[in-house]
Design a protein around this motif. Structure first.
Motif, PDB file in Angstrom:
ATOM      1  N   UNK A 259      -0.419  26.861  24.552  1.00 35.14           N
ATOM      2  CA  UNK A 259       0.060  25.767  25.745  1.00 35.14           C
ATOM      3  C   UNK A 259      -0.307  24.395  25.287  1.00 35.14           C
ATOM      4  N   UNK A 260       0.033  23.380  25.900  1.00 37.49           N
ATOM      5  CA  UNK A 260      -0.038  21.745  25.638  1.00 37.49           C
ATOM      6  C   UNK A 260      -1.861  21.734  25.845  1.00 37.49           C
ATOM      7  N   UNK A 261      -1.791  21.023  24.642  1.00 35.93           N
ATOM      8  CA  UNK A 261      -2.944  20.652  24.015  1.00 35.93           C
ATOM      9  C   UNK A 261      -3.899  19.907  25.488  1.00 35.93           C
ATOM     10  N   UNK A 262      -3.687  19.539  26.345  1.00 37.69           N
ATOM     11  CA  UNK A 262      -4.421  18.960  27.416  1.00 37.69           C
ATOM     12  C   UNK A 262      -5.028  19.549  28.139  1.00 37.69           C
ATOM     13  N   UNK A 263      -4.538  21.458  27.785  1.00 40.06           N
ATOM     14  CA  UNK A 263      -4.870  21.909  28.874  1.00 40.06           C
ATOM     15  C   UNK A 263      -5.755  23.072  29.439  1.00 40.06           C
ATOM     16  N   UNK A 264      -7.535  22.314  28.422  1.00 35.48           N
ATOM     17  CA  UNK A 264      -7.915  22.605  29.128  1.00 35.48           C
ATOM     18  C   UNK A 264      -9.146  21.617  29.425  1.00 35.48           C
ATOM     19  N   UNK A 265      -8.723  20.403  29.343  1.00 41.37           N
ATOM     20  CA  UNK A 265      -9.889  19.006  29.172  1.00 41.37           C
ATOM     21  C   UNK A 265      -9.662  18.718  30.345  1.00 41.37           C
ATOM     22  N   UNK A 266     -10.883  19.040  31.252  1.00 41.46           N
ATOM     23  CA  UNK A 266     -10.880  18.773  32.221  1.00 41.46           C
ATOM     24  C   UNK A 266     -11.446  17.515  33.048  1.00 41.46           C
ATOM     25  N   UNK A 267     -10.999  16.961  34.362  1.00 42.92           N
ATOM     26  CA  UNK A 267     -11.011  15.089  34.458  1.00 42.92           C
ATOM     27  C   UNK A 267     -12.387  15.650  34.329  1.00 42.92           C
ATOM     28  N   UNK A 268     -12.867  16.174  35.718  1.00 43.99           N
ATOM     29  CA  UNK A 268     -13.964  16.102  35.542  1.00 43.99           C
ATOM     30  C   UNK A 268     -15.246  16.944  35.032  1.00 43.99           C
ATOM     31  N   UNK A 269     -15.424  17.629  34.623  1.00 44.65           N
ATOM     32  CA  UNK A 269     -16.342  18.912  33.628  1.00 44.65           C
ATOM     33  C   UNK A 269     -17.551  19.053  34.437  1.00 44.65           C
ATOM     34  N   UNK A 270     -18.421  19.933  34.512  1.00 48.90           N
ATOM     35  CA  UNK A 270     -19.645  20.199  34.845  1.00 48.90           C
ATOM     36  C   UNK A 270     -20.235  20.614  33.329  1.00 48.90           C
ATOM     37  N   UNK A 271     -21.364  19.752  32.748  1.00 46.90           N
ATOM     38  CA  UNK A 271     -22.107  19.986  31.774  1.00 46.90           C
ATOM     39  C   UNK A 271     -23.341  19.891  31.644  1.00 46.90           C
TER      40      UNK A 271
END
Length: 308
Positions: A151-163
């Protein structure tokens, strides 16, 4: 025979050899669902501050800690035997206490519970500093995971992550109980996408790669100085069509106090979890229908008593 040691791969996040790192990540997540990362960007001074502030808070009398008790948004203090109930231990919950802090991106940020600034002047700043570092480290790891799945390196980068930043203390000794539990944290899998774990070096963490085996084989995850332990959760296992593993793990009490810091990452609530193309084939068709992250979490949390 006692537990064997898990031979987890060690990933150097500062290595220029991205292809080798990606290959190791893939092998580790297929075989174990766990790995170590070094050169992760969280400096020793930050870690020492987090552990010092944690110790100071958990050393308080219970009545003081309960003033910060967790509410419906899962922020604040959680006393022992509140989570992680397990039938095998006669209905005993985890013998740990912890403190939850939500992410700055979360709508619930305003309802975080903070200890008194008068008594704990450095607490909030220390924890927010660690959160920022852990989020940056998580993004590096998620990039490698994406690359390992073509996948593209940015695929899992959440813009509004819940942490959730979870500060944890194990007393080291089981309370008097007719069940005689020796588990600080009962066997469980994590729910979300990614977990980063820092520990103070005290042993106790174990993983079981085959949860259906009888008897179960538990492997020790040893402390490596300067490394973080990384594992994936149920959501990423589903996203990868079970190619990557969300592995059963537990923490045993070893007669010594234990402190750790866990950082849990979920995608944005509206992210659609659909089988990744490289994880499906004629021999391995999609096992699960598409589902939004928030719907997946609602289903899991409605059916499970172990929350994180």
């Amino acid at each position: 025979m006692g537990p064997v040691s898990a031979n987890l791969p060690v990933i150097d996040l500062a290595s220029p050899d991205i292809a080798a790192a990606t290959k190791s990540v893939r092998q580790g997540l297929m075989d174990y669902g766990f790995l170590y990362v070094i050169n992760h960007g969280i400096d020793e001074a930050t870690l020492k501050s987090v552990y010092a502030e944690s110790k100071k808070f958990f050393e308080q009398p219970m009545e003081e800690k309960m003033k910060h008790e967790k509410h419906s948004t899962h922020r604040g203090y959680i006393p022992p035997e509140t989570e992680g109930f397990e039938a095998d231990s006669g209905g005993k919950g985890d013998l740990l206490e912890c403190f939850h802090i939500g992410s700055s991106e979360s709508k619930a940020r305003a309802v975080n519970v903070w200890p008194s600034a008068e008594r704990f002047p450095s607490w909030k700043e220390t924890m927010e500093s660690y959160y920022d570092c852990a989020m940056a480290t998580s993004k590096k790891i998620l990039s490698l995971i994406a690359l390992s799945l073509d996948l593209d390196a940015e695929f899992f980068q959440p813009d509004r992550p819940e942490t959730i930043l979870r500060i944890i203390h194990y007393s080291g000794h089981a309370r008097e109980s007719k069940y005689g539990s020796d588990k600080g944290a009962n066997p469980h899998t994590d729910v979300g996408m990614l977990t980063l774990l820092s520990t103070d070096g005290t042993p106790g963490l174990q993983i079981c790669r085959d949860k259906d085996a009888r008897p179960q084989l538990w492997e020790d995850v040893h402390h490596i100085e300067g490394a973080l332990v990384v594992n994936i959760g149920d959501l990423l296992e589903r996203w990868t069509n079970n190619v990557y593993r969300s592995t059963l793990h537990r923490v045993l009490l070893v007669g010594k106090e234990r402190y750790s810091v866990a950082f849990f990452v979920w995608p944005s609530p509206d992210t659609m979890i659909t089988c990744i193309e490289s994880c499906r084939s004629e021999a391995n068709p999609p096992r699960y229908p598409p589902i939004r992250t928030d719907e997946f979490l609602e289903q899991i949390l409605a059916s499970a008593i172990y929350k994180y």
